[in-house]
Structures are given as C-alpha cells and as structure tokens.
Design a protein around this motif. Structure first.
Motif, mmCIF file in Angstrom:
data_model
loop_
_atom_site.group_PDB
_atom_site.id
_atom_site.type_symbol
_atom_site.label_atom_id
_atom_site.label_comp_id
_atom_site.label_asym_id
_atom_site.label_seq_id
_atom_site.Cartn_x
_atom_site.Cartn_y
_atom_site.Cartn_z
ATOM 1 N N ALA A 180 0.829 -1.210 0.000
ATOM 2 C CA ALA A 180 0.000 0.000 0.000
ATOM 3 C C ALA A 180 0.863 1.261 0.000
ATOM 4 C CB ALA A 180 -0.930 -0.006 1.207
ATOM 5 N N ALA A 181 1.910 1.275 0.827
ATOM 6 C CA ALA A 181 2.791 2.438 0.901
ATOM 7 C C ALA A 181 3.561 2.610 -0.410
ATOM 8 C CB ALA A 181 3.758 2.296 2.071
ATOM 9 N N ALA A 182 3.976 1.507 -1.013
ATOM 10 C CA ALA A 182 4.691 1.568 -2.290
ATOM 11 C C ALA A 182 3.795 2.134 -3.384
ATOM 12 C CB ALA A 182 5.188 0.177 -2.678
ATOM 13 N N SER A 183 2.550 1.687 -3.408
ATOM 14 C CA SER A 183 1.601 2.179 -4.406
ATOM 15 C C SER A 183 1.402 3.680 -4.267
ATOM 16 C CB SER A 183 0.261 1.449 -4.259
ATOM 17 O OG SER A 183 -0.696 1.989 -5.139
ATOM 18 N N SER A 184 1.298 4.160 -3.037
ATOM 19 C CA SER A 184 1.100 5.591 -2.795
ATOM 20 C C SER A 184 2.317 6.391 -3.257
ATOM 21 C CB SER A 184 0.847 5.829 -1.308
ATOM 22 O OG SER A 184 0.716 7.208 -1.038
ATOM 23 N N ALA A 185 3.519 5.895 -2.985
ATOM 24 C CA ALA A 185 4.741 6.601 -3.381
ATOM 25 C C ALA A 185 4.882 6.656 -4.895
ATOM 26 C CB ALA A 185 5.956 5.909 -2.765
ATOM 27 N N VAL A 196 1.785 -6.683 -9.944
ATOM 28 C CA VAL A 196 2.357 -7.021 -8.647
ATOM 29 C C VAL A 196 2.465 -8.540 -8.576
ATOM 30 C CG1 VAL A 196 2.074 -6.943 -6.145
ATOM 31 C CG2 VAL A 196 1.400 -4.975 -7.542
ATOM 32 N N THR A 197 3.699 -9.024 -8.453
ATOM 33 C CA THR A 197 3.953 -10.466 -8.389
ATOM 34 C C THR A 197 4.211 -10.858 -6.940
ATOM 35 O OG1 THR A 197 4.955 -10.382 -10.588
ATOM 36 C CG2 THR A 197 5.413 -12.337 -9.255
ATOM 37 N N GLU A 212 11.575 -3.881 -7.300
ATOM 38 C CA GLU A 212 10.758 -3.060 -8.194
ATOM 39 C C GLU A 212 11.446 -2.960 -9.548
ATOM 40 O OE1 GLU A 212 10.908 1.289 -7.256
ATOM 41 O OE2 GLU A 212 12.204 0.594 -5.606
ATOM 42 N N HIS A 213 10.642 -2.706 -10.583
ATOM 43 C CA HIS A 213 11.182 -2.529 -11.937
ATOM 44 C C HIS A 213 10.375 -1.469 -12.668
ATOM 45 C CE1 HIS A 213 13.304 -3.575 -15.623
ATOM 46 N NE2 HIS A 213 12.144 -3.466 -16.238
ATOM 47 N N PRO A 214 11.051 -0.442 -13.256
ATOM 48 C CA PRO A 214 12.486 -0.159 -13.236
ATOM 49 C C PRO A 214 13.006 0.085 -11.814
ATOM 50 C CG PRO A 214 11.359 1.146 -14.908
ATOM 51 C CD PRO A 214 10.301 0.547 -14.046
ATOM 52 N N LEU A 228 6.078 -4.498 -9.257
ATOM 53 C CA LEU A 228 6.612 -4.857 -7.944
ATOM 54 C C LEU A 228 6.606 -6.361 -7.740
ATOM 55 C CD1 LEU A 228 4.677 -2.257 -5.721
ATOM 56 C CD2 LEU A 228 6.944 -1.986 -6.782
ATOM 57 N N VAL A 229 7.526 -6.807 -6.874
ATOM 58 C CA VAL A 229 7.495 -8.175 -6.351
ATOM 59 C C VAL A 229 7.303 -8.053 -4.843
ATOM 60 C CG1 VAL A 229 8.736 -10.337 -6.039
ATOM 61 C CG2 VAL A 229 8.988 -9.059 -8.177
#
Length: 289
Positions: A180-185, A196-197, A212-214, A228-229
């Motif tokens: 959730a925090a990654a998605s917001s950033a 998202v894997t 993450e990629h890139p 994201l993984v």
C-alpha cells in the motif's frame, strides 16, 4: 397568230423545285461517320494515333489520379467505344496521373489531437504514437515525426509520431515498504503501479516489497508503469514422515525439527497427507498434532 391567254401553256415548276433540292443536297452532303475505337489502357500518344486512323481527333485530355492505371495511360473516353461519331469530331480522354500523393505536413510542436487532424486533412493516416520523455517539449506535444515534413508520399501512408510525456523523473525507492505504501509513493511521483507479483522469501516479511522494476533512481517519463514483487513470507514445504516414526496419538502434540535453522517466521500450517496438521514455529520447529 394571237394566242388566247386562257389557253396559254403554263411552265411546270415541279422540275425546278426538284433540281433545287438536289443542288442543296449536293452542297451539304451528310457527314461521313466513324466507329469510335477503344483507346482505354493505351498511352495518350497511342490513343491519338488510333483515333486519327479512325478519322477522329483526340479532344480534351484530363489528368486524374489512379492507384491501378499506370501514369500516362487512358482511364476512360467519351464517346465510349462502339459508338458512331462524325469523322473529324473529338473524343475526350481521361489520362492517369498515377497514384495520388500528398505532402507530409509539419506537426512537430503540435498537440496530438491537432497533429491527427492535420495529417488526416491531406489524406494521410496516423501510424504508431510513441511516448518519450523530454525536458524541452511539453507533455502531449509532438517531438518528432516520420516521414519528415515536406516529404511527398502516397496517400494513406502512415505518419509515425513521438509524443512528449514531459520531463523525466526518478523512480522512487519502494523496496522494504508495504504494498500500500509503495503504491502511494509511485502514484505521488506521477507513475503508475503495474503488475504485482507475489513471491516467497525467507528474509522479507509477508506483504513487504522485495524488488521493483524499473529500479529505484531510474529516470522515466510521467505515466511509466512500475512493477513490484511482494513477499508472501517463508515458503511452504512438505515434511516427510518416516514409517518407523511412532504414530502420534490423537490429542497429543509432538515436536521435531524440520531441518531448517534460523527460520524466523510466523507459524505456518502444513498438511502432511497423513491426517496430521503441522505448524512451523518461529524457532524453526515444526509442531504436529
């Protein structure tokens, strides 16, 4: 001798009128007629020769674009073949100018919508539109085009465009954050959360981003997709039960090591297929009952 007027002979005027008609016909004979030959598919030079041989004349020659008839050949004629026409009369021709062409307009610096309109206005089509970041061209405007402006191409040719996505921005570092925090950033940086894997990990707790990629710090344009993984925690495993191992009595609990040391994970329920239930404890011990 006096001739009585009442018995005078009157000249016959019928012969005179007939002679007049013959004289008029001789002076205005009917025109000689020719059968109009087919000159469609011939070059205009050969069509002129064919018409002259039939006693006719090539009249007005009109150019018309054609994607099927080679340039210089006759597309159609009027009168059409097989008709009778007075010798010396005109036969009008439509000559092929070859496939229709257009001059590619300059759409660099225009918005994509205006570029599409200008390209369609000259009977060309918009081909591939590729996004690219640019520090100088505002987002949504055309950076480059192919074919270039001023090129003469066949109508319906594709014009490929490169559209600016705006200045590049670095990918934020979201490794170690919750999903959730990654998605917001990612969204705050003007980027898009992509696939998202889920993957197991002995080191990264469940729900935390592994990679993450890139990669973080990579310069990308606005709207770039970031995949994201995310960790699902310690992987599940099957524990073999030796036939020589004593049966576990109902209601009792037996503990044994699973051959994995240092597994600091929450309890994980496993099925052994022997009517047993097991849990992997945080100290690396599997408890079955």
């Amino acid at each position: 001798t006096r001739t009585d007027e009442s018995t005078a002979v009157t000249p016959n005027n019928t012969w005179g009128f007939g002679k007049l008609a013959i004289d008029l016909a001789a002076a205005n004979p009917p025109p000689l007629m020719s059968i109009v030959p087919s000159v469609v598919g011939l070059t205009t030079f050969n069509a002129d020769s064919a018409l002259s041989a039939a006693g006719l004349v090539a009249g007005t020659v009109t150019l018309q674009a054609s994607a099927t008839v080679p340039a210089g050949d006759v597309i159609s004629q009027s009168p059409t073949p097989g008709n009778c026409a007075p010798q010396g009369s005109n036969v009008d021709l439509i000559e092929s100018a070859g496939p229709a062409t257009s001059v590619v307009p300059n759409v660099v610096g225009l918005s994509l919508a205006v570029a599409q309109t200008n390209i369609a206005a000259v009977s060309l089509t918009v081909g591939t539109v590729t996004l690219a970041s640019s520090a100088t061209v505002p987002a949504g405007e055309i950076i480059s085009q192919n074919p270039v402006a001023g090129a003469i191409v066949l109508q319906e040719t594709d014009v490929n465009l490169v559209e600016s996505s705006g200045p590049a921005a670095p990918v934020p570092n979201v490794v170690g954050l919750t999903e959730a925090a990654a998605s917001s950033a990612i969204q705050s940086a003007g980027l898009i959360l992509g696939p998202v894997t889920i993957a197991s990990s002995n080191a990264v707790p469940a729900g935390i981003v592994i990679s993450e990629h890139p990669a973080a710090g990579t310069s990308v344009g606005p709207g770039t997709t970031i995949s994201l993984v995310v960790s699902s925690g310690t992987p599940a495993f099957t524990i073999g039960v030796s036939p020589a191992y004593p049966l576990i009595s109902p209601g009792l609990t037996q503990q044994f090591t699973a051959g994995r040391s240092g597994a600091a994970t929450p309890a994980l329920s496993l099925s052994l297929g022997h009517d047993l239930s097991c849990a992997l404890l945080s100290n690396g011990v599997v408890e079955c009952w």
